[in-house]
Design a protein around this motif. Structure first.
Motif, PDB file in Angstrom:
ATOM      1  N   ASP A  51       0.754  -1.091   0.110  1.00 46.80           N
ATOM      2  CA  ASP A  51      -0.003  -0.217  -0.109  1.00 46.80           C
ATOM      3  C   ASP A  51       0.892   1.152   0.055  1.00 46.80           C
ATOM      4  O   ASP A  51       1.909   1.210   0.562  1.00 46.80           O
ATOM      5  CB  ASP A  51      -0.872   0.111   1.245  1.00 46.80           C
ATOM      6  CG  ASP A  51      -1.824  -0.977   1.256  1.00 46.80           C
ATOM      7  OD1 ASP A  51      -2.108  -1.722   0.170  1.00 46.80           O
ATOM      8  OD2 ASP A  51      -2.800  -1.256   2.251  1.00 46.80           O
ATOM      9  N   VAL A  53       2.013   5.232  -2.227  1.00 42.17           N
ATOM     10  CA  VAL A  53       2.020   6.011  -3.408  1.00 42.17           C
ATOM     11  C   VAL A  53       3.308   5.654  -4.153  1.00 42.17           C
ATOM     12  O   VAL A  53       4.425   5.633  -3.255  1.00 42.17           O
ATOM     13  CB  VAL A  53       1.966   7.425  -3.361  1.00 42.17           C
ATOM     14  CG1 VAL A  53       2.062   8.114  -4.470  1.00 42.17           C
ATOM     15  CG2 VAL A  53       0.664   7.917  -2.457  1.00 42.17           C
ATOM     16  N   HIS A  54       3.358   5.111  -5.360  1.00 44.75           N
ATOM     17  CA  HIS A  54       4.540   4.836  -5.962  1.00 44.75           C
ATOM     18  C   HIS A  54       4.684   5.370  -7.314  1.00 44.75           C
ATOM     19  O   HIS A  54       3.498   5.940  -7.932  1.00 44.75           O
ATOM     20  CB  HIS A  54       4.312   3.298  -6.557  1.00 44.75           C
ATOM     21  CG  HIS A  54       3.897   2.150  -5.386  1.00 44.75           C
ATOM     22  ND1 HIS A  54       4.955   1.994  -4.491  1.00 44.75           N
ATOM     23  CD2 HIS A  54       2.776   1.874  -4.951  1.00 44.75           C
ATOM     24  CE1 HIS A  54       4.292   1.013  -3.754  1.00 44.75           C
ATOM     25  NE2 HIS A  54       3.049   1.142  -3.900  1.00 44.75           N
ATOM     26  N   LYS A  55       5.957   5.749  -7.684  1.00 44.17           N
ATOM     27  CA  LYS A  55       6.261   6.567  -8.680  1.00 44.17           C
ATOM     28  C   LYS A  55       6.636   5.338  -9.814  1.00 44.17           C
ATOM     29  O   LYS A  55       7.606   4.926  -9.705  1.00 44.17           O
ATOM     30  CB  LYS A  55       7.548   7.354  -8.509  1.00 44.17           C
ATOM     31  CG  LYS A  55       7.966   8.194  -9.789  1.00 44.17           C
ATOM     32  CD  LYS A  55       9.221   9.158  -9.391  1.00 44.17           C
ATOM     33  CE  LYS A  55       9.423   9.870 -10.540  1.00 44.17           C
ATOM     34  NZ  LYS A  55      10.744  10.901 -10.120  1.00 44.17           N
ATOM     35  N   MET A  69       2.446   9.217 -10.289  1.00 43.19           N
ATOM     36  CA  MET A  69       2.356   8.718  -9.172  1.00 43.19           C
ATOM     37  C   MET A  69       0.898   8.127  -8.975  1.00 43.19           C
ATOM     38  O   MET A  69      -0.027   8.737  -9.100  1.00 43.19           O
ATOM     39  CB  MET A  69       2.588   9.966  -8.128  1.00 43.19           C
ATOM     40  CG  MET A  69       3.689  10.749  -8.083  1.00 43.19           C
ATOM     41  SD  MET A  69       5.196   9.942  -7.728  1.00 43.19           S
ATOM     42  CE  MET A  69       5.202   9.923  -5.891  1.00 43.19           C
ATOM     43  N   ILE A  70       1.193   6.719  -8.677  1.00 44.47           N
ATOM     44  CA  ILE A  70      -0.104   5.837  -8.593  1.00 44.47           C
ATOM     45  C   ILE A  70      -0.300   5.362  -7.285  1.00 44.47           C
ATOM     46  O   ILE A  70       0.808   4.793  -6.536  1.00 44.47           O
ATOM     47  CB  ILE A  70      -0.001   4.897  -9.665  1.00 44.47           C
ATOM     48  CG1 ILE A  70       0.082   5.473 -10.921  1.00 44.47           C
ATOM     49  CG2 ILE A  70      -1.149   3.951  -9.567  1.00 44.47           C
ATOM     50  CD1 ILE A  70       0.374   4.575 -12.189  1.00 44.47           C
ATOM     51  N   ALA A  71      -1.354   5.488  -6.512  1.00 44.76           N
ATOM     52  CA  ALA A  71      -1.552   5.036  -5.124  1.00 44.76           C
ATOM     53  C   ALA A  71      -2.224   3.658  -5.313  1.00 44.76           C
ATOM     54  O   ALA A  71      -3.154   3.343  -6.125  1.00 44.76           O
ATOM     55  CB  ALA A  71      -2.351   5.991  -4.657  1.00 44.76           C
ATOM     56  N   THR A  72      -1.923   2.884  -4.379  1.00 46.43           N
ATOM     57  CA  THR A  72      -2.238   1.331  -4.097  1.00 46.43           C
ATOM     58  C   THR A  72      -2.705   1.369  -2.558  1.00 46.43           C
ATOM     59  O   THR A  72      -2.000   1.687  -1.819  1.00 46.43           O
ATOM     60  CB  THR A  72      -1.241   0.349  -4.465  1.00 46.43           C
ATOM     61  OG1 THR A  72      -0.212   0.420  -3.704  1.00 46.43           O
ATOM     62  CG2 THR A  72      -1.010   0.235  -6.014  1.00 46.43           C
TER      63      THR A  72
END
Length: 94
Positions: A51, A53-55, A69-72
């Motif tokens: 979990d 935020v990933h770049k 930037m995408i959040a899981t």
């Protein structure tokens, strides 16, 4: 032990060129983690992401790279498609 499978697939999507055609062999990488290549159909996926935020960096020779930037979170699956523009143009999210 029962597995719900909710954490099996975190991020998936397609990478297209400016004409809407899938890009085979584009690199999709997480800045602080793994990378993968798109299939002939432009498809990519990352499984079991923590979990947060990933770049993500989407790139392919001849195209301008895209950084997003995408959040899981909560084991939810995220569908994320990207369009890479020619290196002479600007990249955009689709």
């Amino acid at each position: 032990i029962v597995t719900t499978g909710g954490r099996k697939l975190s991020i998936r999507g397609y990478v297209f060129d400016g004409d809407g055609s899938p890009i085979d062999g584009a690199t999709v990488k997480i800045a602080d983690g793994p990378s993968t290549k798109t299939t002939a159909g432009g498809y990519y996926e990352f499984k079991h992401l923590p979990d947060g935020v990933h770049k993500f960096i989407f790139e392919c020779p001849g195209f301008a790279p895209v950084e997003e930037m995408i959040a899981t979170m909560n084991g939810q699956r995220v569908n994320f498609n990207v369009t890479l523009e020619s290196a002479l143009g600007e990249a955009k999210e689709s």
